[in-house]
Motif scaffolding. Structure first.
Motif, PDB file in Angstrom:
ATOM      1  N   UNK A  44       3.097   2.127  12.964  1.00 40.43           N
ATOM      2  CA  UNK A  44       3.721   2.923  11.909  1.00 40.43           C
ATOM      3  C   UNK A  44       2.799   2.997  10.698  1.00 40.43           C
ATOM      4  N   UNK A  45       2.135   1.888  10.367  1.00 40.22           N
ATOM      5  CA  UNK A  45       1.210   1.863   9.237  1.00 40.22           C
ATOM      6  C   UNK A  45       0.067   2.845   9.435  1.00 40.22           C
ATOM      7  N   UNK A  46      -0.453   2.914  10.650  1.00 42.46           N
ATOM      8  CA  UNK A  46      -1.539   3.892  10.933  1.00 42.46           C
ATOM      9  C   UNK A  46      -1.085   5.306  10.619  1.00 42.46           C
ATOM     10  N   UNK A  47       0.173   5.578  10.905  1.00 41.12           N
ATOM     11  CA  UNK A  47       0.704   6.924  10.670  1.00 41.12           C
ATOM     12  C   UNK A  47       0.927   7.191   9.183  1.00 41.12           C
ATOM     13  N   UNK A  48       1.512   6.252   8.458  1.00 43.71           N
ATOM     14  CA  UNK A  48       1.904   6.521   7.063  1.00 43.71           C
ATOM     15  C   UNK A  48       0.807   6.250   6.052  1.00 43.71           C
ATOM     16  N   UNK A  49      -0.226   5.516   6.431  1.00 40.81           N
ATOM     17  CA  UNK A  49      -1.266   5.167   5.456  1.00 40.81           C
ATOM     18  C   UNK A  49      -2.519   6.029   5.591  1.00 40.81           C
ATOM     19  N   UNK A  50      -2.458   7.080   6.367  1.00 38.46           N
ATOM     20  CA  UNK A  50      -3.631   7.970   6.507  1.00 38.46           C
ATOM     21  C   UNK A  50      -3.934   8.678   5.205  1.00 38.46           C
ATOM     22  N   UNK A  93       0.799  -1.225   0.000  1.00 41.20           N
ATOM     23  CA  UNK A  93       0.000   0.000   0.000  1.00 41.20           C
ATOM     24  C   UNK A  93       0.834   1.278   0.000  1.00 41.20           C
ATOM     25  N   UNK A  94       2.130   1.143   0.195  1.00 39.52           N
ATOM     26  CA  UNK A  94       3.012   2.309   0.297  1.00 39.52           C
ATOM     27  C   UNK A  94       3.820   2.481  -0.974  1.00 39.52           C
ATOM     28  N   UNK A  95       4.219   3.709  -1.197  1.00 35.89           N
ATOM     29  CA  UNK A  95       5.179   3.950  -2.282  1.00 35.89           C
ATOM     30  C   UNK A  95       6.540   3.473  -1.829  1.00 35.89           C
ATOM     31  N   UNK A  96       7.323   3.014  -2.795  1.00 36.78           N
ATOM     32  CA  UNK A  96       8.675   2.549  -2.482  1.00 36.78           C
ATOM     33  C   UNK A  96       9.508   3.734  -2.014  1.00 36.78           C
ATOM     34  N   UNK A  97       9.999   3.658  -0.775  1.00 40.68           N
ATOM     35  CA  UNK A  97      10.804   4.746  -0.222  1.00 40.68           C
ATOM     36  C   UNK A  97      12.224   4.299   0.090  1.00 40.68           C
ATOM     37  N   UNK A  98      12.574   3.107  -0.304  1.00 40.30           N
ATOM     38  CA  UNK A  98      13.895   2.595   0.037  1.00 40.30           C
ATOM     39  C   UNK A  98      14.595   2.017  -1.166  1.00 40.30           C
ATOM     40  N   UNK A  99      15.704   1.336  -0.898  1.00 36.92           N
ATOM     41  CA  UNK A  99      16.490   0.754  -1.974  1.00 36.92           C
ATOM     42  C   UNK A  99      15.956  -0.607  -2.398  1.00 36.92           C
ATOM     43  N   UNK A 100      14.973  -1.130  -1.673  1.00 37.90           N
ATOM     44  CA  UNK A 100      14.378  -2.413  -2.039  1.00 37.90           C
ATOM     45  C   UNK A 100      13.227  -2.153  -3.006  1.00 37.90           C
ATOM     46  N   UNK A 101      12.679  -3.210  -3.570  1.00 34.55           N
ATOM     47  CA  UNK A 101      11.620  -3.066  -4.560  1.00 34.55           C
ATOM     48  C   UNK A 101      10.313  -2.604  -3.926  1.00 34.55           C
ATOM     49  N   UNK A 102      10.174  -2.762  -2.626  1.00 35.85           N
ATOM     50  CA  UNK A 102       8.965  -2.364  -1.926  1.00 35.85           C
ATOM     51  C   UNK A 102       9.348  -1.608  -0.662  1.00 35.85           C
TER      52      UNK A 102
END
Length: 194
Positions: free
Chosen positions: A188-194, A132-141
């Motif tokens: 953390x998901x509650x915070x970033x997926x709002x 559900x998140x945009x990729x923000x790291x060096x991994x594929x997800x």
């Protein structure tokens, strides 16, 4: 936690191995499959009372699991299929260890069932947030860090394999740490997926 904070210290080792495999014309997926096959072998060695060999093979598979990701980043060959294989194979290796221990130590079945349940819950949160998140790291997800990451898992599996006399205690502590990680990731998901 150790993966996130300790990686900078051992990253040169992973990069060196990744470069060697790339020079041998191996792909990240080749190393993922080799690591997976090696990671299934501890099941056999646990079952046949060869715990030290089981632990060594488990850690070799973990090393290759880190190297394949490094290869994918260096060669820019990260793919959705590679990510799928990586996450799936990791869980199958863990389940192999748990099943082998369960066969050898049936008195610890309840603790092992609880451990498996916490792994499922933690990975469900981890993978759902990743999807559900945009990729923000060096991994594929999107990669959520946590108290219990791959290295902590390997440490606890090592203790479970080598010290079966304290299996129920070790497994219970491991389960609690994974449950804390699941809660941490959910918050953390509650915070970033709002």
């Amino acid at each position: 936690m150790l993966d996130t904070h300790g990686r900078k210290y051992i990253s040169p080792l992973f990069k060196g191995a990744a470069n060697i495999f790339l020079k041998l014309n191996m792909t990240p997926n080749n190393i993922t499959i080799i690591g997976f096959i090696i990671g299934l072998l501890p099941f056999v060695f646990i079952y046949f009372d060869k715990p030290l060999i089981a632990v060594i093979l488990l850690w070799v598979s973990g090393f290759l699991d880190a190297v394949d990701g490094e290869m994918a980043r260096i060669s820019k060959m990260s793919t959705p299929l590679g990510t799928l294989m990586d996450v799936t194979f990791d869980r199958l290796v863990e389940l192999g260890v748990i099943l082998a221990i369960a066969l050898k130590e049936p008195k610890s079945m309840l603790q092992l069932l609880f451990l498996t349940s916490t792994i499922i819950i933690s990975m469900t949160v981890f993978l759902t947030v990743g999807a559900l998140s945009r990729n923000k790291g060096s991994k594929y997800f999107y990669y959520q860090t946590g108290v219990a990451e791959r290295t902590e898992g390997f440490i606890f599996f090592t203790l479970m394999i080598l010290i079966p006399v304290h299996l129920q205690l070790i497994t219970s502590i491991f389960s609690i740490i994974i449950a804390i990680t699941a809660l941490q990731r959910f918050l953390e998901a509650r915070r970033i997926l709002k």
